[in-house]
Write an enzyme that holds these catalytic residues in place. Structure first.
Site, PDB file in Angstrom:
ATOM      1  N   GLU A  55       0.808  -1.231   0.000  1.00 36.60           N
ATOM      2  CA  GLU A  55       0.000   0.000   0.000  1.00 36.60           C
ATOM      3  C   GLU A  55       0.839   1.278   0.000  1.00 36.60           C
ATOM      4  O   GLU A  55       1.867   1.349   0.665  1.00 36.60           O
ATOM      5  CB  GLU A  55      -0.896  -0.013   1.234  1.00 36.60           C
ATOM      6  CG  GLU A  55      -1.877   1.142   1.305  1.00 36.60           C
ATOM      7  CD  GLU A  55      -3.046   0.820   2.214  1.00 36.60           C
ATOM      8  OE1 GLU A  55      -3.978   0.138   1.764  1.00 36.60           O
ATOM      9  OE2 GLU A  55      -3.003   1.228   3.379  1.00 36.60           O
ATOM     10  N   LYS A  57       0.451   4.904   1.353  1.00 34.87           N
ATOM     11  CA  LYS A  57      -0.361   5.562   2.384  1.00 34.87           C
ATOM     12  C   LYS A  57       0.458   6.702   2.973  1.00 34.87           C
ATOM     13  O   LYS A  57       1.437   6.472   3.670  1.00 34.87           O
ATOM     14  CB  LYS A  57      -0.668   4.479   3.428  1.00 34.87           C
ATOM     15  CG  LYS A  57      -1.453   4.881   4.637  1.00 34.87           C
ATOM     16  CD  LYS A  57      -1.741   3.609   5.439  1.00 34.87           C
ATOM     17  CE  LYS A  57      -2.383   3.808   6.754  1.00 34.87           C
ATOM     18  NZ  LYS A  57      -2.669   2.546   7.460  1.00 34.87           N
ATOM     19  N   LYS A 117      -8.034   2.128  -2.858  1.00 39.74           N
ATOM     20  CA  LYS A 117      -8.386   2.093  -1.437  1.00 39.74           C
ATOM     21  C   LYS A 117      -9.040   3.424  -1.102  1.00 39.74           C
ATOM     22  O   LYS A 117      -8.389   4.462  -1.022  1.00 39.74           O
ATOM     23  CB  LYS A 117      -7.112   1.871  -0.636  1.00 39.74           C
ATOM     24  CG  LYS A 117      -7.316   1.442   0.772  1.00 39.74           C
ATOM     25  CD  LYS A 117      -7.385  -0.061   0.882  1.00 39.74           C
ATOM     26  CE  LYS A 117      -7.959  -0.535   2.198  1.00 39.74           C
ATOM     27  NZ  LYS A 117      -7.489   0.138   3.376  1.00 39.74           N
ATOM     28  N   GLU A 166     -14.583  -5.729   2.978  1.00 41.99           N
ATOM     29  CA  GLU A 166     -13.866  -5.633   4.268  1.00 41.99           C
ATOM     30  C   GLU A 166     -14.822  -5.831   5.438  1.00 41.99           C
ATOM     31  O   GLU A 166     -15.838  -5.149   5.536  1.00 41.99           O
ATOM     32  CB  GLU A 166     -13.194  -4.267   4.371  1.00 41.99           C
ATOM     33  CG  GLU A 166     -12.460  -4.088   5.689  1.00 41.99           C
ATOM     34  CD  GLU A 166     -11.759  -2.752   5.779  1.00 41.99           C
ATOM     35  OE1 GLU A 166     -10.922  -2.461   4.917  1.00 41.99           O
ATOM     36  OE2 GLU A 166     -12.066  -2.002   6.720  1.00 41.99           O
ATOM     37  N   ASN A 187     -10.250  -6.846   8.471  1.00 34.35           N
ATOM     38  CA  ASN A 187      -9.419  -5.737   8.938  1.00 34.35           C
ATOM     39  C   ASN A 187      -9.089  -5.936  10.414  1.00 34.35           C
ATOM     40  O   ASN A 187      -9.967  -5.937  11.263  1.00 34.35           O
ATOM     41  CB  ASN A 187     -10.139  -4.400   8.713  1.00 34.35           C
ATOM     42  CG  ASN A 187      -9.179  -3.219   8.866  1.00 34.35           C
ATOM     43  OD1 ASN A 187      -8.080  -3.378   9.404  1.00 34.35           O
ATOM     44  ND2 ASN A 187      -9.574  -2.064   8.396  1.00 34.35           N
ATOM     45  N   GLU A 217      -5.881  -7.768   6.639  1.00 33.97           N
ATOM     46  CA  GLU A 217      -5.542  -6.360   6.436  1.00 33.97           C
ATOM     47  C   GLU A 217      -5.115  -5.699   7.752  1.00 33.97           C
ATOM     48  O   GLU A 217      -5.769  -5.913   8.775  1.00 33.97           O
ATOM     49  CB  GLU A 217      -6.757  -5.563   5.947  1.00 33.97           C
ATOM     50  CG  GLU A 217      -7.454  -6.093   4.729  1.00 33.97           C
ATOM     51  CD  GLU A 217      -8.748  -5.299   4.458  1.00 33.97           C
ATOM     52  OE1 GLU A 217      -9.557  -5.782   3.665  1.00 33.97           O
ATOM     53  OE2 GLU A 217      -8.952  -4.229   5.047  1.00 33.97           O
ATOM     54  N   SER A 218      -4.109  -4.878   7.679  1.00 33.14           N
ATOM     55  CA  SER A 218      -3.681  -3.968   8.763  1.00 33.14           C
ATOM     56  C   SER A 218      -2.856  -4.647   9.862  1.00 33.14           C
ATOM     57  O   SER A 218      -3.152  -5.778  10.272  1.00 33.14           O
ATOM     58  CB  SER A 218      -4.861  -3.288   9.456  1.00 33.14           C
ATOM     59  OG  SER A 218      -5.699  -2.647   8.536  1.00 33.14           O
TER      60      SER A 218
HETATM   61  O1  LIG Z   1      -5.087   3.353   9.121  1.00 34.22           O
HETATM   62  C1  LIG Z   1      -5.964   3.968   9.747  1.00 34.22           C
HETATM   63  O2  LIG Z   1      -5.703   4.723  10.712  1.00 34.22           O
HETATM   64  C2  LIG Z   1      -7.391   3.870   9.349  1.00 34.22           C
HETATM   65  C3  LIG Z   1      -8.355   4.562  10.056  1.00 34.22           C
HETATM   66  C4  LIG Z   1      -9.685   4.515   9.673  1.00 34.22           C
HETATM   67  C5  LIG Z   1     -10.081   3.761   8.581  1.00 34.22           C
HETATM   68  C6  LIG Z   1      -9.128   3.063   7.851  1.00 34.22           C
HETATM   69  C7  LIG Z   1      -7.801   3.117   8.229  1.00 34.22           C
HETATM   70  N1  LIG Z   1      -6.831   2.473   7.491  1.00 34.22           N
HETATM   71  C8  LIG Z   1      -7.040   1.995   6.176  1.00 34.22           C
HETATM   72  C9  LIG Z   1      -6.556   0.647   6.008  1.00 34.22           C
HETATM   73  O3  LIG Z   1      -7.373  -0.206   5.821  1.00 34.22           O
HETATM   74  C10 LIG Z   1      -5.082   0.365   6.058  1.00 34.22           C
HETATM   75  O4  LIG Z   1      -4.409   1.386   5.413  1.00 34.22           O
HETATM   76  C11 LIG Z   1      -4.656  -0.943   5.438  1.00 34.22           C
HETATM   77  O5  LIG Z   1      -5.401  -2.008   5.910  1.00 34.22           O
HETATM   78  C12 LIG Z   1      -3.167  -1.180   5.739  1.00 34.22           C
HETATM   79  O6  LIG Z   1      -2.969  -1.183   7.135  1.00 34.22           O
HETATM   80  P1  LIG Z   1      -1.532  -0.989   7.781  1.00 34.22           P
HETATM   81  O7  LIG Z   1      -0.634  -2.049   7.212  1.00 34.22           O
HETATM   82  O8  LIG Z   1      -1.705  -1.175   9.240  1.00 34.22           O
HETATM   83  O9  LIG Z   1      -1.066   0.355   7.385  1.00 34.22           O
END
Ligand SMILES: O=C(O)c1ccccc1NCC(=O)[C@H](O)[C@H](O)COP(=O)(O)O
Length: 274
Positions: A55, A57, A117, A166, A187, A217-218
């Site tokens: 991603e 971001k 996204k 999601e 997520n 995810e995340s």
């Molecule tokens: O990342 C956030 O703070 C967030 C807050 C509110 C809604 C969505 C959010 N993130 C979007 C995502 O889904 C993430 O960017 C994606 O899953 C990647 O996660 P990460 O590897 O932890 O950056």
């Protein structure tokens, strides 16, 4: 109001403004409009790839600024050279510092599936996603009534776009599935507390119907976690911060994928010897 509700309320207003500025007819003139989509699902299942959706971001509600001046050209090319299966480009500007142009740059330089996204609430955004060169969109169960989500999924499929659904719970999963959804993302980030916990992916895996492609995810920080998730049936891993907090996200991705491959090799050697 939690952060997701705030983002969604803002998104409805933003979409109305964009509809007035860039009518659908204008979007349909895009270079990418007639181009067939690449299948995210197929790329995630390719054995020669890592399954990682890397991603871009720039910032987030939970972390603030992450990498605001990232070069989308260099990072997206580097991610793909590192062995990512696909790209995820955050196009929301207000909360994530992204823009449609980021996705268009990624599209110009890469032949791979690209997930747009964003927080999709309206058909207009689906036409927009197609017109900027996306191959897949995200639909968030917590942000849409189940019937509305199913309508948007069907609309996306009619443009050849795939849908990543999601979810955060078994209830959301069961209410939102339809024949237009073949990829389910769990997520791990709790949007009330911003804490991430991979245990949620491990727990929900058993409830995702077989035949669906599973994405975690995340909060994915180490290759060892991906090995655990693979054992639970996950084929896709959406990773943002772990790469983007490095000054050179593509280098962080390359190191991560090298370590992942080494672990996978060790595992297959161990099972061959057993
Ligand atoms: O990342 C956030 O703070 C967030 C807050 C509110 C809604 C969505 C959010 N993130 C979007 C995502 O889904 C993430 O960017 C994606 O899953 C990647 O996660 P990460 O590897 O932890 O950056």
């Amino acid at each position: 109001m939690n952060i997701l509700d705030e983002i969604i309320a803002h998104k409805y207003k933003e979409v109305e403004e964009r509809k007035a500025l860039y009518p659908v007819k204008l979007l349909e003139k895009s270079l990418y409009f007639e181009t067939p989509c690449l299948s995210l699902e197929r790329y995630l299942l390719r054995p020669d790839k890592s399954g990682i959706i890397a991603e871009i971001k720039r910032k987030s509600p939970s972390k603030g600024d992450i990498n605001p001046y990232v070069s989308v050209e260099r990072t997206s090319i580097g991610y793909m050279q590192a062995g990512a299966s696909a790209l995820s480009i955050l196009t929301d500007s207000n909360y994530f510092g992204g823009k449609n142009e980021d996705l268009m740059i990624a599209r110009k330089y890469n032949y791979c599936p690209i997930l747009r996204k964003d927080f999709t609430v309206d058909e207009y955004q689906i036409v927009e996603a197609k017109s900027i060169g996306a191959d897949a969109i995200l639909l968030i169960a917590a942000a849409l009534e189940p019937e509305r989500l199913k309508q948007l999924a069907a609309f996306a499929r009619s443009f050849g776009l795939e849908v990543l659904l999601e979810v955060h719970s078994q209830q959301e999963l069961e209410a939102s599935l339809s024949e237009d959804v073949t990829i389910v993302g769990v997520n791990n980030r709790n949007l009330q507390t911003f804490q991430t916990d991979v245990a949620l992916s491990l727990e929900l895996a058993q409830h995702i119907p077989s035949g669906m492609t599973k994405v975690s995810e995340s909060g994915l920080k180490s290759p060892k976690t991906l090995i655990e998730l693979q054992a639970a049936g996950y084929n896709g891993f959406l990773i943002g911060e772990t790469f983007m907090t490095d000054g050179r996200p593509e280098r962080a991705a390359a190191e991560f994928i090298r370590e992942l491959r080494q672990l996978q090799q060790n595992l297959s050697l161990a099972s061959a010897q057993a």
